[in-house]
Scaffold this motif. Structure first.
Motif, PDB file in Angstrom:
ATOM      1  N   LEU A 110      40.532  10.914  73.359  1.00  0.00           N
ATOM      2  CA  LEU A 110      41.471  11.413  72.289  1.00  0.00           C
ATOM      3  C   LEU A 110      42.842  11.689  72.791  1.00  0.00           C
ATOM      4  N   GLY A 111      43.929  11.221  72.294  1.00  0.00           N
ATOM      5  CA  GLY A 111      45.351  11.444  72.652  1.00  0.00           C
ATOM      6  C   GLY A 111      45.701  12.561  71.684  1.00  0.00           C
ATOM      7  N   ILE A 112      46.189  13.758  72.210  1.00  0.00           N
ATOM      8  CA  ILE A 112      47.084  14.723  71.613  1.00  0.00           C
ATOM      9  C   ILE A 112      48.402  14.567  71.909  1.00  0.00           C
ATOM     10  N   VAL A 113      49.281  14.363  70.819  1.00  0.00           N
ATOM     11  CA  VAL A 113      50.732  14.023  71.154  1.00  0.00           C
ATOM     12  C   VAL A 113      51.523  14.712  70.119  1.00  0.00           C
ATOM     13  N   GLY A 114      52.907  15.030  70.631  1.00  0.00           N
ATOM     14  CA  GLY A 114      53.870  15.852  69.957  1.00  0.00           C
ATOM     15  C   GLY A 114      55.051  16.248  70.930  1.00  0.00           C
ATOM     16  N   GLU A 115      56.005  16.609  70.252  1.00  0.00           N
ATOM     17  CA  GLU A 115      57.113  17.078  70.915  1.00  0.00           C
ATOM     18  C   GLU A 115      56.679  18.159  71.759  1.00  0.00           C
ATOM     19  N   SER A 116      57.599  18.589  72.884  1.00  0.00           N
ATOM     20  CA  SER A 116      57.268  19.872  73.740  1.00  0.00           C
ATOM     21  C   SER A 116      57.421  21.035  72.703  1.00  0.00           C
ATOM     22  N   GLY A 117      56.428  22.028  72.654  1.00  0.00           N
ATOM     23  CA  GLY A 117      56.446  23.139  72.117  1.00  0.00           C
ATOM     24  C   GLY A 117      55.527  23.001  70.625  1.00  0.00           C
TER      25      GLY A 117
ATOM     26  N   ALA B 203      44.033   5.913  74.916  1.00  0.00           N
ATOM     27  CA  ALA B 203      43.241   6.562  73.703  1.00  0.00           C
ATOM     28  C   ALA B 203      42.420   5.699  72.754  1.00  0.00           C
ATOM     29  N   ASP B 204      41.429   6.034  72.363  1.00  0.00           N
ATOM     30  CA  ASP B 204      40.581   5.577  71.393  1.00  0.00           C
ATOM     31  C   ASP B 204      41.256   5.986  69.920  1.00  0.00           C
ATOM     32  N   ARG B 205      41.381   7.421  69.959  1.00  0.00           N
ATOM     33  CA  ARG B 205      41.813   7.959  68.648  1.00  0.00           C
ATOM     34  C   ARG B 205      43.013   8.981  68.898  1.00  0.00           C
ATOM     35  N   VAL B 206      44.041   9.463  68.001  1.00  0.00           N
ATOM     36  CA  VAL B 206      45.083  10.045  68.446  1.00  0.00           C
ATOM     37  C   VAL B 206      45.164  11.071  67.219  1.00  0.00           C
ATOM     38  N   THR B 207      45.637  12.467  67.898  1.00  0.00           N
ATOM     39  CA  THR B 207      45.954  13.515  66.838  1.00  0.00           C
ATOM     40  C   THR B 207      47.418  13.902  67.172  1.00  0.00           C
TER      41      THR B 207
ATOM     42  N   GLU C 117      48.745  14.299  61.676  1.00  0.00           N
ATOM     43  CA  GLU C 117      47.870  13.019  61.192  1.00  0.00           C
ATOM     44  C   GLU C 117      47.222  12.983  62.352  1.00  0.00           C
ATOM     45  N   SER C 118      45.797  12.447  62.003  1.00  0.00           N
ATOM     46  CA  SER C 118      44.967  11.816  63.068  1.00  0.00           C
ATOM     47  C   SER C 118      44.066  10.767  62.525  1.00  0.00           C
ATOM     48  N   GLY C 119      43.832   9.756  63.580  1.00  0.00           N
ATOM     49  CA  GLY C 119      43.010   8.690  63.226  1.00  0.00           C
ATOM     50  C   GLY C 119      42.925   7.811  64.587  1.00  0.00           C
ATOM     51  N   SER C 120      42.612   6.528  64.312  1.00  0.00           N
ATOM     52  CA  SER C 120      42.160   5.743  65.490  1.00  0.00           C
ATOM     53  C   SER C 120      43.666   5.161  65.833  1.00  0.00           C
ATOM     54  N   VAL C 121      43.857   4.883  67.130  1.00  0.00           N
ATOM     55  CA  VAL C 121      45.183   4.663  67.530  1.00  0.00           C
ATOM     56  C   VAL C 121      45.625   3.413  66.968  1.00  0.00           C
ATOM     57  N   LYS C 122      44.653   2.246  66.648  1.00  0.00           N
ATOM     58  CA  LYS C 122      44.962   1.104  66.130  1.00  0.00           C
ATOM     59  C   LYS C 122      45.831   1.265  64.796  1.00  0.00           C
ATOM     60  N   GLU C 123      45.081   2.142  63.970  1.00  0.00           N
ATOM     61  CA  GLU C 123      45.313   2.257  62.601  1.00  0.00           C
ATOM     62  C   GLU C 123      46.711   3.121  62.584  1.00  0.00           C
ATOM     63  N   VAL C 124      46.778   4.128  63.343  1.00  0.00           N
ATOM     64  CA  VAL C 124      47.997   5.160  63.211  1.00  0.00           C
ATOM     65  C   VAL C 124      49.186   4.304  63.775  1.00  0.00           C
ATOM     66  N   PHE C 125      49.023   3.474  64.767  1.00  0.00           N
ATOM     67  CA  PHE C 125      50.316   2.774  65.276  1.00  0.00           C
ATOM     68  C   PHE C 125      50.783   1.599  64.322  1.00  0.00           C
TER      69      PHE C 125
END
Length: 320
Positions: A37-44, A223-227, A236-244
């Protein structure tokens, strides 16, 4: 696949002289066995505090987990005593921290630090632990591990220190590896090697990985999925393929639009105007509203709820 980690409604607040900081506010996600699982976002945005909360390493004071649950392998970590958590940290759940130079003790050799991690959690002799330390250094691609095991951290390059940190994190063969910005401050070539290493070892050990990053390219790679997090909440969260392929939330769309693409026609990159909201402010409405090009009146008056859309979750009034 069985669920290894389930975080539900997690709230971690910091109590400061300037006010209450909702660093993690009602965050939920799952990691299945053998999944990344990848958790992504800006610093902070609350990514690292989320990881520290899972490890029960939030400094108190000023931080405190005030709500939610963290269920790992069928047990709620928030109900565990500190003694019980010490048996889990580094053993069942391991973490690679952002800066290996500050995470490794400069007064002890790499080998001594890995050995300490092993003998703390497992019933083995120091010689057996040292043999495993050499084995782990070899596994992570450090040349001449028999010699490197006696080196001090400051004698190694940044990439080698990061590999040593990974070796230490994997020394007890954890079920879950948390990697907090594992490629920060490394050059592009070393970044690619570290990401490939984590992916290879994940397959070899059949473990789950939670990777914390601000780099969507890293998420796409491993990653397989991303948050996607923003200002302490999941957008937002879902599979990397769908979100991208088709991001639903305007913030996710903005992050993806800011990445250079190999198939672009040389157009200028777009950016998300504005900055993250003040962390101590009393939020009203959507947290992304002041930077969102699609915001309407409702966005300023009411905070959106998490909604299921096409097998994904998104926190936006567009989909209510």
């Amino acid at each position: 696949m069985d669920t290894l980690l389930k975080v539900d409604g997690l709230k971690t607040y910091y109590y400061t002289i300037d006010g209450v900081v909702p660093a993690v506010d009602d965050v939920s996600f799952e990691i299945n066995e053998g999944e990344t699982l990848g958790i992504v976002g800006e610093s902070g945005s609350g990514k690292s505090v989320t990881a520290l909360s899972v490890m029960r390493l939030v400094p108190h004071p000023p931080g405190r987990i005030i709500g939610g649950s963290i269920n790992f392998a069928g047990e709620d970590l928030l109900n565990k005593s500190e003694y019980e958590m010490r048996k889990i940290r580094g053993n069942k759940i391991s973490m690679i921290f952002q800066d290996p130079m500050t995470s490794l003790n400069p007064l002890f050799t790499i080998g001594n630090q890995i050995v300490e991690a092993i003998v703390t959690h497992q019933d083995v002799s120091k010689k057996e632990a040292m043999d495993r330390a050499i084995e782990m250094l070899k596994l992570v691609g450090i040349p001449s591990p028999e010699k490197r095991v006696n080196e001090y951290p400051q004698r190694l390059s940044g990439g080698m220190r990061q590999r040593a940190m990974i070796a230490m994190a994997l020394s007890c063969r954890p079920d879950l590896l948390i990697a907090d910005e594992p490629t920060t401050a490394l050059d592009v070539t070393i970044q690619a090697q570290i990401l490939e290493l984590i992916s290879d070892i994940k397959q070899e050990m059949n473990m789950s990985v939670m990777i914390i990053t601000h780099d969507l390219g890293v998420v796409a790679e491993v990653a397989d999925r991303v948050t996607v997090m923003y200002a302490g909440r999941v957008m937002e969260s879902g599979s990397v393929k769908e979100v991208f392929a088709r991001p639903l939330h305007p913030y996710t769309q903005g992050l993806l639009d800011s990445i250079p693409r190999i198939d672009s026609n040389g157009d200028r990159l777009t950016s998300i105007d504005g900055m993250l909201p003040t962390v101590t402010e009393d939020f009203k409405g959507c947290r992304f509203k002041d930077r969102c090009t699609q915001a309407n009146r409702l966005c300023f008056e009411q905070e959106p709820k998490m909604t299921e859309v096409e097998g994904r979750r998104v926190c936006c009034h567009k989909y209510v």
